[in-house]
Design a protein around this motif. Structure first.
Motif, PDB file in Angstrom:
ATOM      1  N   UNK A 118      40.388  44.626  51.724  1.00  0.00           N
ATOM      2  CA  UNK A 118      41.152  43.877  50.733  1.00  0.00           C
ATOM      3  C   UNK A 118      42.266  43.059  51.392  1.00  0.00           C
ATOM      4  N   UNK A 119      41.911  42.088  52.222  1.00  0.00           N
ATOM      5  CA  UNK A 119      42.942  41.367  52.974  1.00  0.00           C
ATOM      6  C   UNK A 119      43.591  40.211  52.217  1.00  0.00           C
ATOM      7  N   UNK A 120      43.050  39.811  51.085  1.00  0.00           N
ATOM      8  CA  UNK A 120      43.505  38.581  50.449  1.00  0.00           C
ATOM      9  C   UNK A 120      44.771  38.800  49.636  1.00  0.00           C
ATOM     10  N   UNK A 121      45.703  37.840  49.787  1.00  0.00           N
ATOM     11  CA  UNK A 121      47.037  37.945  49.199  1.00  0.00           C
ATOM     12  C   UNK A 121      47.305  36.748  48.308  1.00  0.00           C
ATOM     13  N   UNK A 122      48.222  36.922  47.353  1.00  0.00           N
ATOM     14  CA  UNK A 122      48.660  35.777  46.567  1.00  0.00           C
ATOM     15  C   UNK A 122      49.821  35.104  47.292  1.00  0.00           C
ATOM     16  N   UNK A 123      50.400  34.066  46.676  1.00  0.00           N
ATOM     17  CA  UNK A 123      51.433  33.283  47.361  1.00  0.00           C
ATOM     18  C   UNK A 123      52.719  34.077  47.575  1.00  0.00           C
ATOM     19  N   UNK A 124      52.856  35.229  46.907  1.00  0.00           N
ATOM     20  CA  UNK A 124      54.040  36.076  47.109  1.00  0.00           C
ATOM     21  C   UNK A 124      53.798  37.150  48.161  1.00  0.00           C
ATOM     22  N   UNK A 125      52.578  37.198  48.712  1.00  0.00           N
ATOM     23  CA  UNK A 125      52.247  38.220  49.695  1.00  0.00           C
ATOM     24  C   UNK A 125      51.767  39.519  49.107  1.00  0.00           C
ATOM     25  N   UNK A 126      51.472  39.508  47.802  1.00  0.00           N
ATOM     26  CA  UNK A 126      51.000  40.714  47.128  1.00  0.00           C
ATOM     27  C   UNK A 126      49.468  40.752  47.200  1.00  0.00           C
ATOM     28  N   UNK A 127      48.884  41.866  47.635  1.00  0.00           N
ATOM     29  CA  UNK A 127      47.418  41.938  47.733  1.00  0.00           C
ATOM     30  C   UNK A 127      46.753  41.764  46.365  1.00  0.00           C
ATOM     31  N   UNK A 128      45.625  41.039  46.366  1.00  0.00           N
ATOM     32  CA  UNK A 128      44.845  40.884  45.144  1.00  0.00           C
ATOM     33  C   UNK A 128      44.187  42.206  44.764  1.00  0.00           C
ATOM     34  N   UNK A 129      43.977  42.416  43.464  1.00  0.00           N
ATOM     35  CA  UNK A 129      43.143  43.532  43.060  1.00  0.00           C
ATOM     36  C   UNK A 129      41.676  43.156  43.295  1.00  0.00           C
ATOM     37  N   UNK A 130      40.754  44.080  42.999  1.00  0.00           N
ATOM     38  CA  UNK A 130      39.364  43.843  43.327  1.00  0.00           C
ATOM     39  C   UNK A 130      38.792  42.645  42.581  1.00  0.00           C
TER      40      UNK A 130
END
Length: 253
Positions: A118-130
């Motif tokens: 789960x490496x993908x992050x939003x613009x705030x650096x918060x990991x995406x959920x599945x």
């Protein structure tokens, strides 16, 4: 029924597609470009937290160029056209081959990373959920497929791998850098850059970034809204589609 007509009836779109997929997958240059694409996608996914589609777009587009244009220099395209019978079969088979050969490996890699790390992050650096991770992977794979198809259409229209590669490099790289350079020079000279803000919005790299939904950043102008972004992508692709379709299916060789 003559021998020729029987042979033509035996040539189906599925067989043409299978042949084009096989040729694309076995081409050494395509394999190298796809490997480079996977390296870029893997690096950006693991280190930066985004799929890295913008960086991978150039090798993907070049792979599309090679898939559709490899037979033009030797003249082997004439034999292929005669063998398939209907040129439209070849046209669609090459487009599908370009999309599948380039996007499918990247999709498998990104999906594997999304399910495990789960490496993908939003613009705030918060990991995406599945759910958001899967959406990011699907959108990135579709954008890569679109870029590969655009490269294939360029090769069909130009009927030259070299010319199509140069045009693709100019569109994907040089034009974008030129727009940024002009704005920077105007800013350094004390001039206004408002009249050139649209350059960053309509250039291919910017459209690619918004199509894949990087960082889920809200649109700052009407040009960055989803519908406008899709229309901009269509504006880039439609002329290539019409040109490539005409050159392969109707124009003389």
């Amino acid at each position: 029924m003559t021998v020729d007509s029987a042979a033509q009836e035996a040539v189906t779109w599925r067989r043409v597609l299978a042949s084009e997929l096989g040729k694309a997958a076995r081409a050494r240059s395509v394999q190298v470009l796809v490997a480079l694409e996977l390296c870029l996608v893997g690096f950006f996914s693991a280190v930066v937290g985004v799929p890295g589609v913008q960086a991978a777009a150039l090798p993907v587009g070049l792979a599309g160029v090679v898939i559709a244009g490899a037979e033009y220099p030797s003249g082997a395209i004439m034999l292929t056209v005669v063998a398939v019978g209907r040129r439209t079969r070849l046209f669609w088979a090459q487009l599908v081959s370009a999309a599948v050969v380039t996007a499918l490996p990247a999709f498998v890699l990104m999906m594997g990373l999304a399910l495990t790390a789960r490496p993908y992050l939003d613009y705030r650096g918060v990991p995406f959920d599945m759910t958001a991770s899967v959406e990011t992977v699907v959108r990135a794979a579709l954008v890569l497929a679109l870029v590969a198809v655009a490269g294939a259409l360029l090769a069909m229209g130009a009927r030259s791998v070299a010319v199509a590669s140069m045009v693709l490099a100019l569109i994907m790289g040089a034009a974008q850098m030129l727009g940024v350079l002009v704005q920077s020079l105007l800013a350094m000279a004390g001039g206004t850059v408002r009249t050139l803000e649209w350059v960053d919005t309509v250039m291919p790299n910017a459209v690619i970034a918004r199509l894949q939904g990087v960082a889920a950043i809200p649109a700052s102008s009407w040009q960055e809204e989803p519908i406008a972004t899709v229309l901009l992508a269509a504006a880039w692709c439609l002329p290539l589609f019409l040109w490539g379709h005409y050159r392969l299916t109707r124009d003389d060789f």
